[in-house]
Design a protein around this motif. Structure first.
Motif, short mmCIF file in Angstrom:
data_model
loop_
_atom_site.label_atom_id
_atom_site.label_comp_id
_atom_site.label_asym_id
_atom_site.label_seq_id
_atom_site.Cartn_x
_atom_site.Cartn_y
_atom_site.Cartn_z
N THR A 256 0.74 -1.19 0.11
CA THR A 256 -0.09 -0.22 -0.07
C THR A 256 0.75 1.34 -0.05
OG1 THR A 256 -0.01 0.18 2.37
CG2 THR A 256 -1.80 -1.20 1.36
N ARG A 342 0.40 2.33 14.14
CA ARG A 342 -0.86 1.63 13.70
C ARG A 342 -1.91 1.42 14.57
NH1 ARG A 342 0.02 -0.31 8.56
NH2 ARG A 342 2.33 -0.37 7.95
N ASP A 345 -6.90 -1.57 13.89
CA ASP A 345 -7.03 -2.40 12.49
C ASP A 345 -5.94 -2.39 11.68
OD1 ASP A 345 -6.99 0.34 11.56
OD2 ASP A 345 -8.92 0.54 10.89
N ASN A 346 -4.63 -1.97 11.88
CA ASN A 346 -3.49 -1.99 11.32
C ASN A 346 -3.20 -0.73 10.34
OD1 ASN A 346 -1.21 -3.37 11.22
ND2 ASN A 346 -1.58 -4.25 9.25
N SER A 347 -4.18 -0.09 10.19
CA SER A 347 -4.22 1.10 9.46
C SER A 347 -3.08 1.98 9.86
CB SER A 347 -5.74 1.68 9.36
OG SER A 347 -6.05 2.44 10.40
#
Length: 505
Positions: A256, A342, A345-347
């Motif tokens: 990403t 992060r 939710d790992n975003s």
């Protein structure tokens, strides 16, 4: 093989799996293939960035009569034209005028050995560093202007030795070297895509080229053959824009992540060389730039802004309000620390970088960042905490502790070098930070002269050379800021000498 996607997949898997070069088409003589050359040159240079321009210019200046540069895009420069214009030069005139007299090529190499983590080519780094002043003077002679009085210490370096071009872009160098090369008789062709090499065993004879190509459509243009009498130089850069190849060589790399590279950095020429038996090295070592901003695309302006932020300010986690790293460490160390921030939710929980506004309010790095809204002027820590949803009390405690450490000139938390650190008292310049894929440490293995090594014999091909980011194994695990420009320009000088020597020898 005519479809670009299929070509990239097949070439990557074939080369990386180590299939014998004899099984790859193109390793027979031009006569056996029935090739009729459309034109010829003494030296064909593939790519028009720092490395290609330096090699071409120096070949012409050393008496090579016909030098031809082929560029697949519509303009010259590649990644070099859009980079930040940083250039590490030990003992440069600005550094000496600042009273820094204890720097040397060897000091630079010491810093690079640390960042390379034991994987670097020390002899190559030393050779490059020893040609730094030659590369600098080549730029000056071509009319390149550097910022007056500007020479700073950037991440991972132990001395202030990084100068920067007048407008803060590599295009300040590429445009001037292009003009100098043209004046020296170098011929440039845009929109020429390399389809294949023409080989006779371990000797490259020339290249199969798609003329009048329009990126990225391989159905455009027509095929011609160009003979190279003395050599072919690969100066096509890295492959950071080739998502398929990135995923093949490094599954751990976050797909990403944005990329700083120009769109043409897709690595087809590198894969073609590998398909013909060129030895790859360190292909899985892909560097991220820790100065990237999620609030702008591509290379952007954040790298310039954070040349202040990393040195005079601090970076704070929005989750905790605390510092989380040595802001002046090398790119790999900082990138890894940043990307640990992060949400559940790992975003990404984009950390912020802050430094004092008043001393730098008229600095173009600040005025441009504020204008482009990838940084903000924030009047107080409370306002900062509110705008970025940071725990306010912890943020205040972090800044108070930082200010105490500045007075003590030591950082027991992260052992940061504190010589440039400033007491933070607001108002502040604040920006968000997140790494971007930036540089391919891996590529084709060469000897010290720039000759490409063949994978079965581990000896050099005849007449095949590579310079710059297309090569691998030079820097090791991570490259220090401002050393790509140095490497490309310096190795262009070295490789031109090699070509002339090989031909005369």
């Amino acid at each position: 093989m005519n479809d670009r996607r299929s070509f990239l997949k097949l070439s990557a898997n074939t080369a990386l799996a180590g299939v014998a070069a004899a099984a790859i088409p193109g390793t027979v003589t031009a006569k056996e293939k029935g090739i009729e050359w459309d034109e010829s040159a003494d030296v064909v240079v593939i790519g028009s960035g720092f490395s290609g321009l330096s090699t071409a210019l120096n070949c012409a200046r050393q008496g090579v009569e016909k030098v031809l540069v082929l560029e697949k895009m519509q303009v010259i420069g590649g990644n070099s034209a859009v980079n930040g214009g940083w250039f590490a030069v030990p003992k440069n005139p600005i550094q000496l005028a600042q009273g820094i007299t204890d720097d040397s090529p060897e000091e630079l190499v010491k810093d690079q050995i640390k960042s390379g983590r034991g994987m670097q080519n020390e002899a190559m780094l030393r050779q490059i560093a020893e040609h730094a002043l030659d590369a600098y003077h080549m730029c000056i002679d071509a009319g390149v202007k550097f910022k007056e009085g500007f020479n700073i210490q950037v991440g991972g370096h132990n001395k202030a030795r990084a100068i920067r071009t007048e407008h803060g872009v590599g295009g300040d160098i590429t445009t001037k070297l292009f003009r100098a090369a043209k004046e020296a008789g170098v011929d440039f062709r845009m929109q020429h895509y390399i389809e294949d090499f023409v080989m006779d065993g371990k000797t490259i004879l020339g290249v199969k080229v798609r003329q009048n190509y329009r990126f990225p459509n391989l159905k455009t243009g027509k095929t011609i053959y160009i003979k190279a009498n003395k050599g072919v130089v690969l100066a096509n850069g890295g492959f950071a824009r080739n998502m398929e190849l990135r995923q093949i060589v490094d599954l751990s790399l976050d797909p990403t992540l944005d990329c700083t590279n120009a769109l043409g950095a897709t690595g087809e020429v590198t894969l073609t060389a590998m398909a013909h038996g060129a030895l790859p090295v360190h292909m899985n070592m892909i560097q991220t730039g820790h100065w990237g901003s999620p609030d702008e695309g591509g290379f952007g302006w954040s790298n310039a802004l954070l040349s202040i932020g990393w040195h005079q300010g601090i970076s704070v986690s929005v989750l905790t309000g605390k510092r989380y790293m040595d802001e002046r460490a090398d790119r790999k160390t900082c990138s890894e620390a940043i990307m640990k921030n992060r949400y559940a939710d790992n975003s990404p929980a984009y950390p912020v970088v802050l430094f004092n506004y008043e001393p730098y309010k008229d600095d173009h790095r600040v005025t441009r960042a504020l204008r482009d809204k990838m940084a903000w002027k924030v009047d107080s820590l409370d306002a900062l905490a509110h705008q970025f949803n940071i725990p306010a009390e912890q943020l205040k405690a972090t800044v108070a502790n930082w200010n105490k450490r500045v007075g003590e000139r030591q950082d027991p938390d992260f052992n940061r070098k504190m010589d440039t650190a400033e007491v933070l008292k607001g108002p502040f310049v604040v920006s968000r930070v997140w790494p971007k894929v930036h540089y391919c440490m891996g590529g084709l293995k060469t000897d010290l002269g720039g000759r490409v090594l063949e994978s079965t014999s581990l000896q050099a091909f005849n007449n095949l050379y590579a310079v710059g980011e297309v090569t691998g194994g030079v820097h090791g695990e991570t490259r220090l800021s401002s050393t790509s420009c140095l490497e490309c320009l310096a190795m262009g000088i070295v490789t031109a000498k090699t070509i002339v020597s090989d031909f005369r020898g």
